[in-house]
Design a protein around this motif. Structure first.
Motif: not given
Ligand SMILES: [Zn+2]
Length: 634
Positions: A397-417
């Motif tokens: 999963l994403r690093d919750p403390n460093n979300q800027s290094k990932y592409i795609g909206s936070a919403e999409l990530w949350e859904k996908a995870e």
């Protein structure tokens, strides 16, 4: 593998809380639920090695105050102690003294102390430990664990639990020179390679395990079973498949191909080369270039493909897609080439040319969960055909403390995870969450298989991707007639044929399941001089071959020697043809399967089967192969 009894520490469980406690403190914990951590466990090794590192560092200081500590680390089976010696060479006497002092320190009750960062930096300054000072200075922790002896100090950057050993065994392996912090422009340190065990017994059981590893070494087995080779004129990491290996490989391909067609996949085939333009669009040329073979031709830059994804995307893009048509699943045995440093290459498991069982699935975001569920079903089916039932899953999963290094909206990530996690839960699959381990383009599931010796191998992967659909601008037309962005799943079930076969060989100590064995049946006339028996064996072989069964008649030499040879090259069925068999047309075959003893060591399991006539043998084999492959190969 059964654990030996070397307990390193205990995990004390109280309510939801877990705490690591030293062996010596067990009494203080009275009624708490205590779980031992053994030397055989990953955690046990880590704790033990970390403690030996402390003792080694303090041991160095006991012998020479002038040597500087440069850190102590470890791998799976050795400890690496770095020392700066001001041009003194490390001689045998120093090593002998060091091992003696360290053994003595290990038998003492050394204490762990907590100390704040500033205080620790002050101590290291006073002690002139300038190298460790740098390491601590660059570390983000505010508090550190240290162990002291005679005014000297050793800093633990890992988990530190107090230990003591009266029977520890230390062995010097060799020494090498390494640059400070791996920087080639920096000065050199002496690195001592040392092996350590909590007891003689632990050492012996490790030695036994290593003997077993070497018996299962797929490079040696590959030679014995005549599967593959490499040649310097072709280049390192590029495999030449001999007929036996090519058969196994083809069977794996045939099996997966049929399986995928049944599960809604479509085959695609793509070239091995492309101009650099394709891999510029995909972004590989910017972040993966050092692993790519790039060359110029006709004034244009070309690359040998390191991945299949961009090709599959172009095939998908050939037409307009409606929301109703998704998901679209493409499948290819894609051979890719990746530059790996020569030192890291090994047999089939680390190569430069590899064939992936690669799929790209194009789908709508709302389809992710269901598709992951399908993938997990397919994966289970496939692994069980290889006879593998012991595997584990890691959810990255994403690093919750460093979300800027990932592409795609936070919403999409949350859904996908969430989709990945729920699919795993719905399938009753236990998994481990790893934060910060996701790819920058999406979360993923990695599959690890575990062999009877407790070794873990990473195989398949299921990765969600929000990045390439952007880069290649791939869309579908949704219900509202608007163009929407597709999501891609990259997926390899076994990873690569090369690596997976290497793993299978070690997993099975070379004894592959019947459906996958390069030669399935050995036919042995009892009397090598009997014309009747010899011609029957040949007739039987031809008939088996006509029925798609891989059979070999082994005729020359004493029967015992031929049986031994057939067993050695791991032929699963051995049929002996003698007078009695010719008269009754009833054959007894020895069926030899993979098995292990209570210690996880390879021990073949044997079964006798009786069949009537050649027809009976053909039918028995077909039925067994069908059973193993869930009816996919018959
Ligand atoms: Zn891909």
């Amino acid at each position: 593998m059964v654990s030996n009894s070397d307990v390193i520490a205990y995990i004390a469980k109280k309510d939801e809380h877990e705490e690591l406690i030293p062996r010596t403190k067990v009494k203080e914990y009275g009624n708490t639920d205590l779980q031992p951590v053994f030397f055989d466990d990953e955690l046990g090794k880590r704790l033990f090695y970390s403690w030996v590192c402390r003792a080694l560092e303090l041991g160095v200081k006991r012998i020479s105050k002038s040597y500087l500590l440069g850190g102590c680390s470890w791998t799976l089976n050795e400890i690496r102690l770095d020392i700066y010696t001001f041009n003194d060479s490390i001689d045998d006497r120093f090593i002998k003294n060091l091992l003696e002092e360290t053994t003595r320190l290990l038998s003492q009750q050394l204490r762990v102390e907590k100390v704040g960062k500033n205080d620790l930096l002050q101590i290291l300054k006073e002690k002139s430990e300038v190298l460790i000072y740098e390491v601590v200075k660059d570390n983000d922790s505010r508090e550190f664990m240290i162990v002291k002896d005679d005014g000297n100090v050793s800093v633990c950057l890992d988990t530190c639990v107090e230990q003591s050993y009266n029977e520890a065994v230390l062995e010097y392996v060799n020494q090498s020179m390494v640059h400070w912090r791996g920087d080639e422009k920096s000065f050199l340190l002496t690195r001592l390679h040392i092996r350590a065990f909590p007891s003689k017994k632990a050492k012996n059981s490790q030695a036994e395990l290593e003997r077993e590893y070497s018996l299962r070494d797929h490079v040696i087995l590959g030679r014995e079973l005549d599967l593959f080779l490499t040649d310097p004129s072709v280049g390192a990491g590029l495999i030449l498949w001999a007929p036996n290996g090519a058969i196994v490989r083809k069977l794996m391909e045939e099996f997966e191909y049929k399986l995928h067609l049944r599960h809604g996949y479509q085959p695609v085939v793509t070239p091995h080369l492309a101009t650099s333009e394709l891999f510029e669009t995909s972004g590989h040329l910017s972040y993966y270039r050092e692993n790519m073979y790039v060359f110029d031709h006709d004034g244009k830059t070309h690359v040998v493909k390191p991945m299949n994804c961009p090709f599959h995307i172009l095939i998908f893009k050939r037409k307009k897609w409606s929301y109703k048509e998704l998901p679209v699943r493409y499948f290819e045995f894609g051979t890719v080439y990746r530059y790996e440093r020569a030192g890291t290459l090994h047999g089939l498991t680390r190569v430069r040319g590899l064939t992936q069982d690669d799929s790209h699935i194009f789908l709508r975001p709302d389809q992710i969960q269901e598709e992951i569920g399908r993938l997990l079903d397919l994966l289970r089916l496939m692994y069980s055909s290889y006879g593998i039932n012991n595997y584990s899953f890691k959810l990255s999963l994403r690093d919750p403390n460093n979300q800027s290094k990932y592409i795609g909206s936070a919403e999409l990530w949350e859904k996908a995870e969430k989709a990945l996690e729920e699919a795993l839960i719905n399938h009753g699959i236990p998994f481990k969450k790893e934060y910060g381990e996701a790819a920058f383009y999406g979360p993923k599931i990695d599959i690890y298989l575990k062999d009877s010796l407790g070794r873990e191998w990473q195989c398949g992967t299921i990765q969600l991707d929000f990045n390439l659909p952007e880069r290649f601008n791939i869309t579908y037309v949704d219900q509202d007639n608007k163009e929407k962005r597709v999501v891609i799943i990259h997926r390899a079930q076994i990873g690569s044929i090369e690596r997976f076969l290497g793993i299978l060989l070690e997993y099975y100590a070379g004894r592959l399941p019947l459906w996958l064995a390069p030669v399935q049946v050995a036919l042995l006339p009892v009397d090598e001089h009997s014309e009747e028996q010899r011609s029957y064996a040949l007739r039987m072989r031809d008939e088996l071959i006509n029925n798609g069964i891989r059979a070999e008649a082994m005729m020359e030499g004493r029967l015992q020697a031929r049986v031994r040879e057939a067993r050695k090259i791991r032929i699963p069925l051995i049929v002996v043809i003698g007078e009695k068999e010719l008269r009754t047309e009833e054959f007894e075959a020895q069926w030899i399967k993979y098995g292990v003893d209570e210690k996880g060591r390879y021990k073949p399991v044997e079964e006798k089967i009786t069949v009537r006539g050649i027809r009976g043998l053909v039918e028995w084999i077909k039925e067994e192969v069908g059973r193993e492959t869930h009816g996919i190969i018959k």
